[in-house]
Write a protein that holds these residues in place. Structure first.
Motif, mmCIF file in Angstrom:
data_model
loop_
_atom_site.group_PDB
_atom_site.id
_atom_site.type_symbol
_atom_site.label_atom_id
_atom_site.label_comp_id
_atom_site.label_asym_id
_atom_site.label_seq_id
_atom_site.Cartn_x
_atom_site.Cartn_y
_atom_site.Cartn_z
ATOM 1 N N GLU A 252 133.240 20.160 6.317
ATOM 2 C CA GLU A 252 133.944 21.118 7.176
ATOM 3 C C GLU A 252 133.126 21.405 8.423
ATOM 4 N N GLY A 253 133.792 21.600 9.535
ATOM 5 C CA GLY A 253 133.084 21.959 10.760
ATOM 6 C C GLY A 253 132.751 23.431 10.748
ATOM 7 N N VAL A 254 131.472 23.731 10.826
ATOM 8 C CA VAL A 254 131.061 25.141 10.832
ATOM 9 C C VAL A 254 130.185 25.363 12.055
ATOM 10 N N GLY A 255 130.493 26.361 12.838
ATOM 11 C CA GLY A 255 129.661 26.687 14.003
ATOM 12 C C GLY A 255 129.930 25.769 15.182
ATOM 13 N N ASP A 256 129.175 26.001 16.258
ATOM 14 C CA ASP A 256 129.341 25.222 17.482
ATOM 15 C C ASP A 256 128.812 23.809 17.285
ATOM 16 N N PRO A 257 129.587 22.787 17.683
ATOM 17 C CA PRO A 257 129.085 21.424 17.515
ATOM 18 C C PRO A 257 127.930 21.150 18.481
ATOM 19 N N ALA A 258 126.922 20.454 17.993
ATOM 20 C CA ALA A 258 125.791 20.091 18.861
ATOM 21 C C ALA A 258 126.211 18.952 19.792
ATOM 22 N N PRO A 259 125.679 18.898 21.027
ATOM 23 C CA PRO A 259 126.046 17.788 21.927
ATOM 24 C C PRO A 259 125.154 16.568 21.716
ATOM 25 N N TYR A 260 124.778 16.295 20.499
ATOM 26 C CA TYR A 260 123.961 15.125 20.190
ATOM 27 C C TYR A 260 124.186 14.724 18.729
ATOM 28 N N SER A 486 122.360 27.279 34.037
ATOM 29 C CA SER A 486 123.686 27.547 34.607
ATOM 30 C C SER A 486 124.803 26.741 33.929
ATOM 31 N N ALA A 487 124.447 25.852 33.010
ATOM 32 C CA ALA A 487 125.468 25.002 32.347
ATOM 33 C C ALA A 487 126.124 25.768 31.191
ATOM 34 N N PRO A 488 127.418 25.481 30.907
ATOM 35 C CA PRO A 488 128.081 26.194 29.798
ATOM 36 C C PRO A 488 127.669 25.638 28.430
ATOM 37 N N PRO A 489 127.801 26.451 27.391
ATOM 38 C CA PRO A 489 127.569 25.922 26.039
ATOM 39 C C PRO A 489 128.548 24.772 25.769
ATOM 40 N N HIS A 490 128.115 23.819 24.982
ATOM 41 C CA HIS A 490 128.959 22.655 24.669
ATOM 42 C C HIS A 490 130.310 23.101 24.105
ATOM 43 N N GLY A 491 130.287 24.091 23.193
ATOM 44 C CA GLY A 491 131.525 24.577 22.570
ATOM 45 C C GLY A 491 132.502 25.108 23.613
ATOM 46 N N ALA A 492 131.961 25.816 24.629
ATOM 47 C CA ALA A 492 132.824 26.389 25.672
ATOM 48 C C ALA A 492 133.433 25.264 26.511
ATOM 49 N N PHE A 493 132.641 24.227 26.769
ATOM 50 C CA PHE A 493 133.146 23.080 27.539
ATOM 51 C C PHE A 493 134.314 22.420 26.784
ATOM 52 N N LEU A 494 134.139 22.234 25.482
ATOM 53 C CA LEU A 494 135.199 21.603 24.677
ATOM 54 C C LEU A 494 136.452 22.476 24.678
ATOM 55 N N GLU A 495 136.220 23.757 24.518
ATOM 56 C CA GLU A 495 137.348 24.694 24.472
ATOM 57 C C GLU A 495 138.155 24.608 25.768
ATOM 58 N N GLN A 496 137.457 24.528 26.885
ATOM 59 C CA GLN A 496 138.133 24.535 28.182
ATOM 60 C C GLN A 496 138.888 23.228 28.449
ATOM 61 N N TYR A 497 138.242 22.099 28.121
ATOM 62 C CA TYR A 497 138.813 20.824 28.571
ATOM 63 C C TYR A 497 139.491 19.980 27.488
ATOM 64 N N CYS A 498 139.108 20.198 26.237
ATOM 65 C CA CYS A 498 139.491 19.184 25.249
ATOM 66 C C CYS A 498 140.501 19.607 24.208
ATOM 67 N N ARG A 499 140.790 20.873 24.141
ATOM 68 C CA ARG A 499 141.811 21.270 23.162
ATOM 69 C C ARG A 499 143.171 20.870 23.700
ATOM 70 N N PRO A 500 143.957 20.120 22.939
ATOM 71 C CA PRO A 500 145.287 19.776 23.421
ATOM 72 C C PRO A 500 146.096 21.048 23.674
ATOM 73 N N ALA A 501 146.937 21.020 24.698
ATOM 74 C CA ALA A 501 147.766 22.198 24.984
ATOM 75 C C ALA A 501 148.639 22.493 23.775
#
Ligand code: FAD
Length: 502
Positions: A252-260, A486-501
């Motif tokens: 199961e996915g738990v917590g913010d995914p790491a970008p690596y 100044s960069a966003p957390p990886h989770g926030a980036f995914l939330e903004q760009y990658c969740r299908p509408a």
């Protein structure tokens, strides 16, 4: 004049390799008379693993007209800035191999010489702090690389962690939309031409026979055409790479995914942990000569921190390569061509370069031996260079705590790797061979991570006062820290760009 062009291309296998080849070759030959048929058996299925990639995958799908966001949405992907190696050098120690450069070369002398000179003068600094990619990864952040970086400090790249099954489905859609014919059936017999032993056709369990001029064997480890029909032969590398089994499981996915990708050393191999948007992929790659299946399974289950989605599945493999990847009118791609463990996520990348080679050296029905030799030579060298890179990770470990790791220290290095290591240790020099997948920055990350460092600094720096390096190198680290802040957390980036509408 007789028309000798290949008219019928048959791909056997509908895993990642088969559908990537079908999509890319259909597009490459668009509008032409080449017919492409793919035969796969939904009864047999695919290997069902293969989630971490390297940045070349993005160029691959972009050539098919797909954007990063489209692919990420379709495959539940997360961003990958590199690989974090945990406990490989010593227990409790980690380092990151990023997709990107370290520091800035000055006066034409590579950066690592300045870094070493400063360290030798009593000011050791962490190499990772000079890499934007590694620093973003360590901070759990993500941003797209600047389009026009003002200095090499801004140069990094990224890849994806994706659901490989969903990626194969996406490739299938692209291929079928562009006219690839799919047959869902089991190949029961491979028919050879009596005069020269070339493959003439395939019998299917449905009673149909599929004829072809050129066959691409993407049938997985078994190599239905290249091995079972043509008996090409296999070159095992298990004297240099001991791991030959894996247990794979999703959790199961738990917590913010790491970008690596996380790869953690274990008693007889290593464990991967790959974050997707909705779950994790986990697996233990191990040497059956050093641990029993039961003990490996128990180690994996004890180590995965979140609830498992099913019982781990075992996969057996034989590290090595097909002696000739192209034999007669059969070209092997993917697992049918050979296998190197997924430590540096190279299998899908080798499928991409295999497709590039097919495009570059596409034959006609004469099957000129020069083309075949060039293809085989290119494939062999490319795979040997990846093999060397992977061996380095094992051989250089300083763990000493288990028979597996001690045996790895005793591996006899291939000459090509020995030469690289010697020249780096003696002179800080990177030997580069033709058709290498990994660039000097990647080798630097691994050398530094394993503390394999040169004693000698480039003599061009003999006249440089080491104290004068302290400020410019501190400036480099500061510039990177500021961008990371100044960069966003990886989770926030995914939330903004990658969740299908919705
Ligand atoms: P498969 O997925 O095995 O597909 C074979 C196809 O052939 C199937 O469609 C099957 O139905 C068909 N077939 C077989 N026999 C017949 C028949 N008789 N008739 C008709 N059809 C037939 N790669 C990465 O890049 N990154 C990773 O992180 C990574 N992790 C991995 C972890 C492990 C443990 C392993 C073993 C591999 C990993 N790989 C990874 C490699 C990756 O999984 C493969 O390179 C990739 O999935 C390609 O597989 P394939 O298409 O060659 O074979």
């Amino acid at each position: 004049m007789q028309d000798n062009r290949i008219r019928k291309l048959v791909i056997v296998g509908g895993g990642t390799a088969g559908w990537m080849a079908a999509a890319a070759l259909r597009r490459h030959f668009q509008g032409g008379p080449l017919e492409i048929t793919l035969v796969e058996s939904s009864e047999i299925g695919t290997i069902g693993v293969g989630e971490a990639t390297i940045p070349t995958i993005r160029g691959f799908y972009q050539q098919l007209g797909l954007s990063d966001i489209e692919v990420m949405q379709a495959t539940q992907a997360t961003c990958k800035l590199g690989i974090r190696f945990n406990g490989w050098t010593r227990e409790g120690q980690s380092f990151i191999h990023p997709f990107g450069l370290f520091g800035q070369d000055l006066r034409g002398v590579p950066f690592h010489h300045y870094w070493r000179k400063l360290a030798q003068a009593g000011e050791p600094t962490d190499l990772q702090d000079y890499s934007l990619g590694a620093s973003l990864a360590a901070a759990g952040k993500f941003m797209a690389p600047p389009r026009n970086p003002t200095s090499s400090l801004g140069i990094f790249d990224w890849a994806l962690h994706f659901d490989a099954g969903l990626f194969a489905q996406l490739m299938r859609r692209v291929a079928e939309d562009n006219g690839v014919r799919r047959i869902d059936a089991r190949v029961t017999q491979v028919n050879l031409r009596p005069e020269d032993g070339f493959v003439a056709s395939l019998d299917l369990h449905t009673g149909e026979t599929v004829e072809g001029d050129l066959f691409i064997d993407c049938s997985g480890f078994r190599g239905l055409l290249i091995e079972e029909a043509l008996g090409t032969g296999y070159e095992p590398w298990n004297d240099m790479l001991f791991c030959d089994r894996a247990y794979a499981v999703q959790s199961e996915g738990v917590g913010d995914p790491a970008p690596y990708t996380d790869v953690t050393a274990h008693s007889a191999g290593w464990r991967w942990r790959i974050p997707l948007q909705h779950r994790y992929g986990n697996g233990y790659v191990y040497s059956s000569r050093h641990i029993s299946d039961e003990a490996a399974l128990a180690e994996l289950k004890a180590a995965v921190p979140d609830p498992l989605l099913f019982e781990p599945r075992q996969i057996r493999f034989n590290p090595g390569r097909r002696k000739r990847v192209w034999n007669k009118n059969v070209i092997a791609l993917g697992l049918a061509s050979g296998f190197l463990e997924p430590l540096e996520s190279t299998s899908i990348a080798l499928i991409e370069t295999g497709i590039d080679k097919i495009k570059a050296l596409f034959p006609d029905r004469d099957f000129a031996p020069e083309l075949i030799d060039e293809f085989n030579d290119w494939s062999r060298r490319e795979m040997e260079r990846v093999r060397d890179f992977i061996i380095l990770h094992y051989w250089a470990n300083k763990r000493g705590d288990a028979a597996f790791w001690r045996d790895c220290n005793a591996i006899t290095l291939p000459d090509t790797l020995q030469r690289k290591v010697d020249l780096f240790r003696q002179r800080g020099h990177f030997v580069r061979y033709r058709w290498e997948m990994f660039q000097p920055a990647s080798w630097m990350a691994i050398y530094a991570g394993f503390e394999l460092l040169p004693d000698m600094v480039d003599p061009a720096l003999d006249g440089v006062d080491p104290k004068s390096l302290s400020a410019p190198l501190a400036e480099m680290r500061k510039a990177i820290r500021e961008v990371v802040a100044s960069a966003p957390p990886h989770g926030a980036f995914l939330e903004q760009y990658c969740r299908p509408a919705a």
